[in-house]
Design a protein around this motif. Sequence first.
Motif, PDB file in Angstrom:
ATOM      1  N   CYS A  74       0.795  -1.230   0.000  1.00 13.79           N
ATOM      2  CA  CYS A  74       0.000   0.000   0.000  1.00 13.79           C
ATOM      3  C   CYS A  74       0.831   1.286   0.000  1.00 13.79           C
ATOM      4  O   CYS A  74       0.417   2.285  -0.581  1.00 13.79           O
ATOM      5  CB  CYS A  74      -0.930   0.018   1.210  1.00 13.79           C
ATOM      6  SG  CYS A  74      -2.174  -1.272   1.182  1.00 13.79           S
ATOM      7  N   ARG A  91      -1.679  11.659   2.163  1.00  9.47           N
ATOM      8  CA  ARG A  91      -0.918  12.228   1.052  1.00  9.47           C
ATOM      9  C   ARG A  91      -1.819  13.180   0.266  1.00  9.47           C
ATOM     10  O   ARG A  91      -2.969  12.847  -0.042  1.00  9.47           O
ATOM     11  CB  ARG A  91      -0.443  11.124   0.108  1.00  9.47           C
ATOM     12  CG  ARG A  91       0.683  10.283   0.630  1.00  9.47           C
ATOM     13  CD  ARG A  91       0.985   9.149  -0.328  1.00  9.47           C
ATOM     14  NE  ARG A  91       1.430   9.646  -1.627  1.00  9.47           N
ATOM     15  CZ  ARG A  91       2.685   9.563  -2.078  1.00  9.47           C
ATOM     16  NH1 ARG A  91       3.608   8.988  -1.331  1.00  9.47           N
ATOM     17  NH2 ARG A  91       3.002  10.045  -3.257  1.00  9.47           N
ATOM     18  N   ASP A 100      -1.786  13.845  -2.718  1.00 10.52           N
ATOM     19  CA  ASP A 100      -2.141  13.313  -4.032  1.00 10.52           C
ATOM     20  C   ASP A 100      -3.016  12.060  -3.959  1.00 10.52           C
ATOM     21  O   ASP A 100      -3.320  11.458  -4.977  1.00 10.52           O
ATOM     22  CB  ASP A 100      -0.888  13.030  -4.866  1.00 10.52           C
ATOM     23  CG  ASP A 100       0.047  12.004  -4.247  1.00 10.52           C
ATOM     24  OD1 ASP A 100      -0.222  11.517  -3.122  1.00 10.52           O
ATOM     25  OD2 ASP A 100       1.078  11.692  -4.886  1.00 10.52           O
ATOM     26  N   ASN A 101      -3.458  11.682  -2.759  1.00 11.59           N
ATOM     27  CA  ASN A 101      -4.327  10.514  -2.606  1.00 11.59           C
ATOM     28  C   ASN A 101      -5.783  10.993  -2.609  1.00 11.59           C
ATOM     29  O   ASN A 101      -6.457  11.045  -1.578  1.00 11.59           O
ATOM     30  CB  ASN A 101      -3.998   9.757  -1.318  1.00 11.59           C
ATOM     31  CG  ASN A 101      -4.688   8.419  -1.239  1.00 11.59           C
ATOM     32  OD1 ASN A 101      -5.670   8.171  -1.941  1.00 11.59           O
ATOM     33  ND2 ASN A 101      -4.201   7.558  -0.375  1.00 11.59           N
TER      34      ASN A 101
END
Length: 148
Positions: free
Chosen positions: A22, A109, A111-112
């Motif tokens: 992950c 994050r 960008d998640n």
Amino acid sequence: MDMFRPASTQDLHVLRGLETACFGRDAWGEEALRGELDGVPDTRYVLVAEQGDDVIGYASLLAMAETADVQRIAVHPQAWRRGVGRSLLSALLDEARRRGCGEALLEVRADNHGAIKLYEEFGFAPLARRPGYYDAGNVDAVVLRLEL
């Protein structure tokens, strides 16, 4: 997903595998995972999600005084988009409320986008940003807060 159960030290190897699958280079090592398990039940709550004989996800909560911190939610990529992460998050928040916490915090994050969307659906809102926190300084962390 068949069920949740409390994680134990016998799960360390599979939890480490989930971390790598992950989180890649941001994965926790065995020492960090053992630290989470060693804190149960005083300050930690750690669950695994199982499907048949396979552990397909896990989640960890740090709960102290008024604040709960969602430490980790990891779902094996082959089990994504099946509601496992949502169910794990819900279980952690239920435990935080049971322990009398008034707020829950987490870092994700920047960008998640899928995870951020999930957290926002639960009512989490941005609190702060940590520049260069992930991926060897290349990705920011967003700190989110939920009033319980």
